[in-house]
Write an enzyme that holds these catalytic residues in place. Sequence first.
Site, PDB file in Angstrom:
ATOM      1  N   HIS A 247      38.451  35.438  36.084  1.00 29.83           N
ATOM      2  CA  HIS A 247      38.379  35.210  34.644  1.00 29.83           C
ATOM      3  C   HIS A 247      37.231  36.024  34.047  1.00 29.83           C
ATOM      4  O   HIS A 247      36.101  35.969  34.549  1.00 29.83           O
ATOM      5  CB  HIS A 247      38.148  33.729  34.335  1.00 29.83           C
ATOM      6  CG  HIS A 247      39.346  32.872  34.560  1.00 29.83           C
ATOM      7  ND1 HIS A 247      39.272  31.496  34.709  1.00 29.83           N
ATOM      8  CD2 HIS A 247      40.666  33.193  34.671  1.00 29.83           C
ATOM      9  CE1 HIS A 247      40.491  31.009  34.896  1.00 29.83           C
ATOM     10  NE2 HIS A 247      41.347  32.023  34.873  1.00 29.83           N
TER      11      HIS A 247
ATOM     12  N   ARG B  98      46.728  35.211  41.441  1.00 34.46           N
ATOM     13  CA  ARG B  98      47.950  35.187  40.650  1.00 34.46           C
ATOM     14  C   ARG B  98      49.122  35.636  41.520  1.00 34.46           C
ATOM     15  O   ARG B  98      48.941  36.384  42.486  1.00 34.46           O
ATOM     16  CB  ARG B  98      47.818  36.113  39.433  1.00 34.46           C
ATOM     17  CG  ARG B  98      46.645  35.789  38.517  1.00 34.46           C
ATOM     18  CD  ARG B  98      46.493  36.833  37.427  1.00 34.46           C
ATOM     19  NE  ARG B  98      45.381  36.541  36.538  1.00 34.46           N
ATOM     20  CZ  ARG B  98      44.135  36.976  36.721  1.00 34.46           C
ATOM     21  NH1 ARG B  98      43.858  37.741  37.771  1.00 34.46           N
ATOM     22  NH2 ARG B  98      43.180  36.665  35.869  1.00 34.46           N
TER      23      ARG B  98
ATOM     24  N   HIS C 277      51.547  29.417  39.448  1.00 32.28           N
ATOM     25  CA  HIS C 277      50.361  29.162  38.626  1.00 32.28           C
ATOM     26  C   HIS C 277      49.863  27.730  38.807  1.00 32.28           C
ATOM     27  O   HIS C 277      48.667  27.463  38.656  1.00 32.28           O
ATOM     28  CB  HIS C 277      50.660  29.452  37.153  1.00 32.28           C
ATOM     29  CG  HIS C 277      49.562  30.227  36.492  1.00 32.28           C
ATOM     30  ND1 HIS C 277      49.239  31.522  36.837  1.00 32.28           N
ATOM     31  CD2 HIS C 277      48.682  29.880  35.516  1.00 32.28           C
ATOM     32  CE1 HIS C 277      48.224  31.941  36.093  1.00 32.28           C
ATOM     33  NE2 HIS C 277      47.869  30.968  35.291  1.00 32.28           N
TER      34      HIS C 277
ATOM     35  N   ARG D  82      47.629  27.876  41.619  1.00 29.82           N
ATOM     36  CA  ARG D  82      46.348  28.469  41.161  1.00 29.82           C
ATOM     37  C   ARG D  82      45.506  27.404  40.467  1.00 29.82           C
ATOM     38  O   ARG D  82      44.299  27.304  40.706  1.00 29.82           O
ATOM     39  CB  ARG D  82      46.659  29.632  40.217  1.00 29.82           C
ATOM     40  CG  ARG D  82      45.444  30.356  39.631  1.00 29.82           C
ATOM     41  CD  ARG D  82      45.944  31.624  38.942  1.00 29.82           C
ATOM     42  NE  ARG D  82      45.027  32.166  37.964  1.00 29.82           N
ATOM     43  CZ  ARG D  82      44.043  33.020  38.241  1.00 29.82           C
ATOM     44  NH1 ARG D  82      43.840  33.384  39.490  1.00 29.82           N
ATOM     45  NH2 ARG D  82      43.270  33.505  37.287  1.00 29.82           N
TER      46      ARG D  82
END
Length: 295
Positions: free
Chosen positions: A263, A142, A237, A240
Amino acid sequence: MEEDMKSFLNYLQFERKLSMNTISSYEYNLQTFNEFLLKNRKTSLCCQRNDIENFFQENHNKSARTRAHYLTVLKTYFQFLCDEEKISVNPCELILSPSLPKMLPKYLSIEEVDCLFDISLNTPYDYRNKAMLELLYATGMRISELISLKVQDINFDEDFVHVLGKGDKDRIIPFNDTSRQCLYEYLTCYRPQLLKNKGSDCLFLNNRMKGISRQGFFKILKTLCIEKGIKKEVSPHVLRHSFATHLLNGGADLRIVQELLGHVDISTTQIYTHISDEKKKKDYEYHPRNKKDEN
């Protein structure tokens, strides 16, 4: 703001250890809700289900995603009050969240990544930008994790970076040869030029010899996209998403990608398998027997 709301925010920070960005979004939503309560001469402790429904009726013009976030915040807040025995029933308990449209994450093609990363290296800032982009795409971290990196988080002996993620959870992410070379060159040759004999352990520095900010990185990314003629809206993002999508399209294991992304729930990672499935369907159109008969 009510004292109970302030206590709740402290609980999120010190006990749940949520990120400051998440806490700020909760605080904004609670301030809006508090204004509604004041206007209607109510408090959290006497709030009923119909009050919550009236609040959402007043905010019916907001997007479904925004209203769903409001409901998540309020459910969590009132559950906190229940746990603290301030109230006996969560007034949000039976309120259904608005249905959200399923949206696949946006990502860049490999060709677009190559184009974006093809930077003319003339100044120390160019080498810094190149190293940041390569590391971001190599690890899928991130933007908050990237700008928080310290020099000591990079391990060149084992080719991995130590990342402190959401909820202060540590993870180790390997990086590739390309990002290794860019990082090493930046650290040994160009970061010292940016430091100008000052001391700092921040990995990526701005022109004030401090750690680069989220806004600073967005500005760099936007400028590069304009220079390269990339029309898509590109954010950290999106890089990502590109990292995860390209790994899965290349045959990577879903559990490994989940671990690399940090996650907690694999269902969050599974969204990328839908992208992979869509690509397979599109590629299948090239099958010679897939053409429709022309009459």
